[in-house]
Design a protein around this motif. Structure first.
Motif, PDB file in Angstrom:
ATOM      1  N   SER A   1       0.844  -1.190   0.000  1.00 36.68           N
ATOM      2  CA  SER A   1       0.000   0.000   0.000  1.00 36.68           C
ATOM      3  C   SER A   1       0.881   1.241   0.000  1.00 36.68           C
ATOM      4  O   SER A   1       1.549   1.527   0.981  1.00 36.68           O
ATOM      5  CB  SER A   1      -0.904  -0.002   1.232  1.00 36.68           C
ATOM      6  N   ILE A   2       0.895   1.943  -1.116  1.00 34.63           N
ATOM      7  CA  ILE A   2       1.655   3.185  -1.221  1.00 34.63           C
ATOM      8  C   ILE A   2       0.652   4.331  -1.196  1.00 34.63           C
ATOM      9  O   ILE A   2      -0.264   4.371  -1.998  1.00 34.63           O
ATOM     10  CB  ILE A   2       2.481   3.242  -2.511  1.00 34.63           C
ATOM     11  N   THR A   3       0.817   5.227  -0.256  1.00 34.59           N
ATOM     12  CA  THR A   3      -0.098   6.349  -0.109  1.00 34.59           C
ATOM     13  C   THR A   3       0.500   7.586  -0.742  1.00 34.59           C
ATOM     14  O   THR A   3       1.643   7.944  -0.466  1.00 34.59           O
ATOM     15  CB  THR A   3      -0.366   6.632   1.385  1.00 34.59           C
ATOM     16  N   LEU A   4      -0.262   8.212  -1.571  1.00 32.81           N
ATOM     17  CA  LEU A   4       0.159   9.468  -2.173  1.00 32.81           C
ATOM     18  C   LEU A   4      -0.651  10.568  -1.521  1.00 32.81           C
ATOM     19  O   LEU A   4      -1.861  10.623  -1.656  1.00 32.81           O
ATOM     20  CB  LEU A   4      -0.102   9.444  -3.681  1.00 32.81           C
TER      21      LEU A   4
ATOM     22  N   TYR B   1       7.802  -2.121   2.713  1.00 34.10           N
ATOM     23  CA  TYR B   1       8.903  -1.797   1.810  1.00 34.10           C
ATOM     24  C   TYR B   1       8.395  -1.810   0.373  1.00 34.10           C
ATOM     25  O   TYR B   1       7.722  -2.744  -0.061  1.00 34.10           O
ATOM     26  CB  TYR B   1      10.037  -2.806   1.984  1.00 34.10           C
ATOM     27  N   ALA B   2       8.686  -0.762  -0.387  1.00 37.99           N
ATOM     28  CA  ALA B   2       8.272  -0.664  -1.783  1.00 37.99           C
ATOM     29  C   ALA B   2       9.509  -0.428  -2.644  1.00 37.99           C
ATOM     30  O   ALA B   2      10.265   0.509  -2.411  1.00 37.99           O
ATOM     31  CB  ALA B   2       7.270   0.468  -1.964  1.00 37.99           C
ATOM     32  N   ARG B   3       9.716  -1.276  -3.625  1.00 41.20           N
ATOM     33  CA  ARG B   3      10.891  -1.215  -4.489  1.00 41.20           C
ATOM     34  C   ARG B   3      10.580  -0.424  -5.755  1.00 41.20           C
ATOM     35  O   ARG B   3       9.547  -0.630  -6.384  1.00 41.20           O
ATOM     36  CB  ARG B   3      11.303  -2.642  -4.852  1.00 41.20           C
ATOM     37  N   PHE B   4      11.468   0.461  -6.164  1.00 40.21           N
ATOM     38  CA  PHE B   4      11.358   1.267  -7.380  1.00 40.21           C
ATOM     39  C   PHE B   4      10.003   1.964  -7.494  1.00 40.21           C
ATOM     40  O   PHE B   4       9.265   1.779  -8.458  1.00 40.21           O
ATOM     41  CB  PHE B   4      11.618   0.434  -8.629  1.00 40.21           C
ATOM     42  N   VAL B   5       9.696   2.797  -6.533  1.00 38.09           N
ATOM     43  CA  VAL B   5       8.477   3.605  -6.564  1.00 38.09           C
ATOM     44  C   VAL B   5       8.658   4.676  -7.633  1.00 38.09           C
ATOM     45  O   VAL B   5       9.682   5.352  -7.684  1.00 38.09           O
ATOM     46  CB  VAL B   5       8.213   4.256  -5.185  1.00 38.09           C
ATOM     47  N   GLY B   6       7.670   4.796  -8.489  1.00 41.50           N
ATOM     48  CA  GLY B   6       7.744   5.777  -9.565  1.00 41.50           C
ATOM     49  C   GLY B   6       6.487   6.616  -9.641  1.00 41.50           C
ATOM     50  O   GLY B   6       5.387   6.112  -9.481  1.00 41.50           O
ATOM     51  N   LEU B   7       6.654   7.902  -9.868  1.00 43.86           N
ATOM     52  CA  LEU B   7       5.535   8.817 -10.049  1.00 43.86           C
ATOM     53  C   LEU B   7       5.468   9.216 -11.512  1.00 43.86           C
ATOM     54  O   LEU B   7       6.495   9.332 -12.184  1.00 43.86           O
ATOM     55  CB  LEU B   7       5.714  10.065  -9.188  1.00 43.86           C
ATOM     56  N   ASP B   8       4.253   9.435 -11.993  1.00 41.70           N
ATOM     57  CA  ASP B   8       4.061   9.828 -13.378  1.00 41.70           C
ATOM     58  C   ASP B   8       2.724  10.546 -13.490  1.00 41.70           C
ATOM     59  O   ASP B   8       1.882  10.439 -12.600  1.00 41.70           O
ATOM     60  CB  ASP B   8       4.067   8.602 -14.288  1.00 41.70           C
ATOM     61  N   PHE B   9       2.533  11.254 -14.556  1.00 39.58           N
ATOM     62  CA  PHE B   9       1.247  11.859 -14.857  1.00 39.58           C
ATOM     63  C   PHE B   9       0.613  11.097 -16.011  1.00 39.58           C
ATOM     64  O   PHE B   9       1.309  10.688 -16.949  1.00 39.58           O
ATOM     65  CB  PHE B   9       1.402  13.342 -15.232  1.00 39.58           C
ATOM     66  N   LYS B  10      -0.694  10.904 -15.954  1.00 35.44           N
ATOM     67  CA  LYS B  10      -1.392  10.137 -16.980  1.00 35.44           C
ATOM     68  C   LYS B  10      -1.248  10.752 -18.365  1.00 35.44           C
ATOM     69  O   LYS B  10      -0.993  10.037 -19.329  1.00 35.44           O
ATOM     70  CB  LYS B  10      -2.882  10.027 -16.630  1.00 35.44           C
ATOM     71  N   GLU B  11      -1.433  12.052 -18.468  1.00 33.35           N
ATOM     72  CA  GLU B  11      -1.419  12.707 -19.773  1.00 33.35           C
ATOM     73  C   GLU B  11      -0.561  13.968 -19.793  1.00 33.35           C
ATOM     74  O   GLU B  11      -0.813  14.895 -20.558  1.00 33.35           O
ATOM     75  CB  GLU B  11      -2.852  13.057 -20.193  1.00 33.35           C
TER      76      GLU B  11
ATOM     77  N   ASN C   1      12.742  10.110  -8.725  1.00 35.05           N
ATOM     78  CA  ASN C   1      11.806   9.136  -9.256  1.00 35.05           C
ATOM     79  C   ASN C   1      12.480   7.774  -9.304  1.00 35.05           C
ATOM     80  O   ASN C   1      13.691   7.682  -9.446  1.00 35.05           O
ATOM     81  CB  ASN C   1      11.311   9.542 -10.644  1.00 35.05           C
ATOM     82  N   TYR C   2      11.697   6.732  -9.168  1.00 32.98           N
ATOM     83  CA  TYR C   2      12.176   5.351  -9.124  1.00 32.98           C
ATOM     84  C   TYR C   2      13.161   5.162  -7.982  1.00 32.98           C
ATOM     85  O   TYR C   2      14.345   4.969  -8.167  1.00 32.98           O
ATOM     86  CB  TYR C   2      12.736   4.924 -10.482  1.00 32.98           C
ATOM     87  N   PHE C   3      12.602   5.223  -6.788  1.00 26.92           N
ATOM     88  CA  PHE C   3      13.373   5.083  -5.564  1.00 26.92           C
ATOM     89  C   PHE C   3      12.749   3.984  -4.709  1.00 26.92           C
ATOM     90  O   PHE C   3      11.589   3.620  -4.885  1.00 26.92           O
ATOM     91  CB  PHE C   3      13.412   6.404  -4.784  1.00 26.92           C
ATOM     92  N   ASP C   4      13.535   3.435  -3.781  1.00 27.74           N
ATOM     93  CA  ASP C   4      13.017   2.469  -2.812  1.00 27.74           C
ATOM     94  C   ASP C   4      12.459   3.243  -1.631  1.00 27.74           C
ATOM     95  O   ASP C   4      12.989   4.284  -1.250  1.00 27.74           O
ATOM     96  CB  ASP C   4      14.124   1.532  -2.341  1.00 27.74           C
TER      97      ASP C   4
ATOM     98  N   THR D   1      -0.029   9.502 -10.873  1.00 22.18           N
ATOM     99  CA  THR D   1      -0.092   8.080 -10.539  1.00 22.18           C
ATOM    100  C   THR D   1       1.184   7.688  -9.801  1.00 22.18           C
ATOM    101  O   THR D   1       2.236   8.305  -9.973  1.00 22.18           O
ATOM    102  CB  THR D   1      -0.233   7.203 -11.793  1.00 22.18           C
ATOM    103  N   VAL D   2       1.099   6.648  -9.002  1.00 21.99           N
ATOM    104  CA  VAL D   2       2.264   6.117  -8.287  1.00 21.99           C
ATOM    105  C   VAL D   2       2.202   4.601  -8.362  1.00 21.99           C
ATOM    106  O   VAL D   2       1.145   4.000  -8.261  1.00 21.99           O
ATOM    107  CB  VAL D   2       2.307   6.629  -6.813  1.00 21.99           C
ATOM    108  N   ARG D   3       3.366   3.994  -8.591  1.00 23.46           N
ATOM    109  CA  ARG D   3       3.421   2.544  -8.652  1.00 23.46           C
ATOM    110  C   ARG D   3       4.814   2.072  -8.258  1.00 23.46           C
ATOM    111  O   ARG D   3       5.748   2.878  -8.143  1.00 23.46           O
ATOM    112  CB  ARG D   3       3.032   2.014 -10.017  1.00 23.46           C
ATOM    113  N   SER D   4       4.943   0.781  -8.065  1.00 34.08           N
ATOM    114  CA  SER D   4       6.230   0.194  -7.713  1.00 34.08           C
ATOM    115  C   SER D   4       6.418  -1.108  -8.497  1.00 34.08           C
ATOM    116  O   SER D   4       5.527  -1.501  -9.264  1.00 34.08           O
ATOM    117  CB  SER D   4       6.303  -0.080  -6.209  1.00 34.08           C
ATOM    118  N   VAL D   5       7.520  -1.784  -8.262  1.00 32.12           N
ATOM    119  CA  VAL D   5       7.776  -3.061  -8.937  1.00 32.12           C
ATOM    120  C   VAL D   5       6.634  -4.035  -8.661  1.00 32.12           C
ATOM    121  O   VAL D   5       6.284  -4.832  -9.510  1.00 32.12           O
ATOM    122  CB  VAL D   5       9.123  -3.645  -8.447  1.00 32.12           C
TER     123      VAL D   5
END
Length: 84
Positions: free
Chosen positions: A3-6, A26-36, A44-47, A77-81
């Motif tokens: 569960s990653i909370t933004l 623990y979340a590996r390679f968390v990345g933020l991005d915008f949809k459009e 970006n892309y951090f543990d 958006t936020v996601r991880s491995v």
């Protein structure tokens, strides 16, 4: 499941938007991005360790076009491995 909370995208300084990211596990390679949207994030892309917050900023000049905090919040958006 990880569960990653933004937290809210806030306008912190006149030229920057701030995003606070936190995870319950623990979340590996968390990345933020915008949809459009295109933007350059300060990090970006951090543990991310459980219970630790990370603040990531986006400078207004690093956006592809002007936006409000509300517009960015809807696009972010936020996601991880784990999500791959």
């Amino acid at each position: 499941m990880i569960s990653i909370t933004l937290h809210k995208v806030k306008r912190v300084f006149i030229n920057n938007f701030k995003n606070t990211v936190k995870s319950k596990a623990y979340a590996r390679f968390v990345g933020l991005d915008f949809k459009e949207r295109d933007a350059i994030f300060s990090d970006n892309y951090f543990d991310l360790s459980a219970g630790v917050s990370r603040i990531v900023t986006v400078a207004k000049q690093d956006l592809d076009k002007p936006a409000t905090a509300e517009e960015l919040r809807a696009q972010l958006t936020v996601r991880s491995v784990f999500d791959i």
